[in-house]
Design a protein around this motif. Structure first.
Motif, mmCIF file in Angstrom:
data_model
loop_
_atom_site.group_PDB
_atom_site.id
_atom_site.type_symbol
_atom_site.label_atom_id
_atom_site.label_comp_id
_atom_site.label_asym_id
_atom_site.label_seq_id
_atom_site.Cartn_x
_atom_site.Cartn_y
_atom_site.Cartn_z
ATOM 1 N N ARG A 1 -0.033 -4.921 -1.757
ATOM 2 C CA ARG A 1 -0.504 -4.511 -3.084
ATOM 3 C C ARG A 1 -0.685 -3.000 -3.149
ATOM 4 O O ARG A 1 -0.276 -2.350 -4.123
ATOM 5 C CB ARG A 1 -1.834 -5.205 -3.422
ATOM 6 C CG ARG A 1 -2.340 -4.908 -4.841
ATOM 7 C CD ARG A 1 -3.824 -5.186 -4.973
ATOM 8 N NE ARG A 1 -4.612 -4.325 -4.104
ATOM 9 C CZ ARG A 1 -4.866 -3.038 -4.348
ATOM 10 N NH1 ARG A 1 -4.400 -2.455 -5.445
ATOM 11 N NH2 ARG A 1 -5.579 -2.328 -3.488
ATOM 12 N N GLU A 2 -1.273 -2.445 -2.113
ATOM 13 C CA GLU A 2 -1.474 -0.995 -2.077
ATOM 14 C C GLU A 2 -0.145 -0.247 -2.051
ATOM 15 O O GLU A 2 0.015 0.793 -2.692
ATOM 16 C CB GLU A 2 -2.301 -0.637 -0.837
ATOM 17 C CG GLU A 2 -2.646 0.829 -0.727
ATOM 18 C CD GLU A 2 -3.523 1.124 0.481
ATOM 19 O OE1 GLU A 2 -3.642 2.308 0.843
ATOM 20 O OE2 GLU A 2 -4.091 0.179 1.064
ATOM 21 N N GLU B 1 -3.015 -7.557 0.736
ATOM 22 C CA GLU B 1 -3.722 -6.368 0.262
ATOM 23 C C GLU B 1 -2.945 -5.105 0.634
ATOM 24 O O GLU B 1 -2.855 -4.163 -0.162
ATOM 25 C CB GLU B 1 -5.133 -6.325 0.842
ATOM 26 C CG GLU B 1 -5.947 -5.102 0.439
ATOM 27 C CD GLU B 1 -6.160 -4.984 -1.063
ATOM 28 O OE1 GLU B 1 -6.458 -3.862 -1.514
ATOM 29 O OE2 GLU B 1 -6.020 -5.987 -1.791
ATOM 30 N N ASN B 2 -2.373 -5.076 1.836
ATOM 31 C CA ASN B 2 -1.569 -3.924 2.248
ATOM 32 C C ASN B 2 -0.328 -3.777 1.377
ATOM 33 O O ASN B 2 0.071 -2.660 1.012
ATOM 34 C CB ASN B 2 -1.161 -4.060 3.704
ATOM 35 C CG ASN B 2 -2.308 -3.918 4.690
ATOM 36 O OD1 ASN B 2 -2.131 -4.140 5.893
ATOM 37 N ND2 ASN B 2 -3.512 -3.571 4.235
#
Length: 264
Positions: free
Chosen positions: A29-30, A26-27
């Motif tokens: 992806r951001e 998720e990190n």
């Protein structure tokens, strides 16, 4: 490096299914979101494809995914085929730490999940950054997952093992500094998974070494670090065996860094 990953492919993949890897993803992806739409992407040290299919899902038009381990690449090919992304992904067996112009480049985005921690010193790190630089177009960006940025790696592992002790460690991964090198420390990493034992060795170089190496390799643009950030919804509703107590420790003792460098 090829040998150790050939031997641990199955348990390593099992480890990468855990909650800490989900948070890491998720990190990443951001971090890639501002750059990836329609981009040609080079993925270095793709392993068994943990990020490969997601890079396509996140918007990449094409992905060249390279790794030194033939065993890992075989699994990555299965993941790509299963997702139906074969037309958009090319896999390449290569030593990503050595400068080499890859076919299809230059690329707008280079992604490297856990590649820089295999450089034993500033010279090897500079070579890896040179590989990134020669394959990255002007104005392009590199996004990498690294050990946490610190100029005192020994103190970092003491802190990590204090707040997240064995046997659970950081998402089941227990890491110890095992010796010193000129620019940092050697690190042994261990995990017990349902698919077997994971044991492998890496390096953790000092924070200032990374920027010196990147600049020497020709990456002269912005140079920005962030560290492990647990999403609020995950913190409020832990899953996959995570405890809120452990998740809260990543705010003070991160498990990884996210490095973003542009080629200007």
């Amino acid at each position: 490096m090829s040998t150790q990953y050939n031997a641990i492919r199955a348990p390593y993949d099992e480890l990468r299914k855990g909650y800490l890897s989900i948070i890491e993803r998720e990190n990443v992806r951001e971090a890639v979101a501002p750059y990836i739409k329609g981009a040609k992407v080079l993925e270095l040290a793709c392993g068994s494809g943990f990020y490969t299919t997601y890079l396509v899902e996140w918007g990449a038009s094409r992905v060249l995914a390279a790794d030194i381990s033939s065993v890992m690449l075989e699994e990555a090919q299965r993941a790509v085929d299963s997702a139906g992304f074969g037309p958009k992904v090319t896999l390449l067996e290569a030593d990503c730490g050595k400068p080499e112009e890859y076919a299809g480049g230059p690329f707008q985005v280079v992604v490297g999940g856990w590649i820089l921690n295999y450089a034993a010193n500033i010279e090897a790190l500079t070579q890896t950054f040179r590989n990134i630089a020669i394959n990255l177009e002007e104005g392009g960006v590199f996004i990498g997952v690294t050990p946490p940025p610190t100029n005192d790696p020994v103190a970092f592992y003491e802190a990590e093992n204090r707040v997240r002790p064995a046997p659970r460690g950081s998402g089941l991964l227990v890491s110890h500094s095992t010796g010193t090198v000129e620019d940092g420390v050697t690190v042994h990493r261990h995990a017990d998974t349902s698919a077997g034992v994971v044991d492998f060795d890496t390096y953790h170089l000092r924070r200032d070494t990374y920027e010196r190496a990147a600049r020497a390799a020709g990456l002269q643009g912005k140079f920005e670090w962030s560290t492990t950030k647990v999403p609020v919804d995950f913190l409020e509703n832990p899953a996959g065996g995570a405890s809120r107590e452990e998740l809260e420790t990543y705010g003070t003792v991160p498990h990884y860094g996210i490095l973003v460098i542009s080629k200007d």
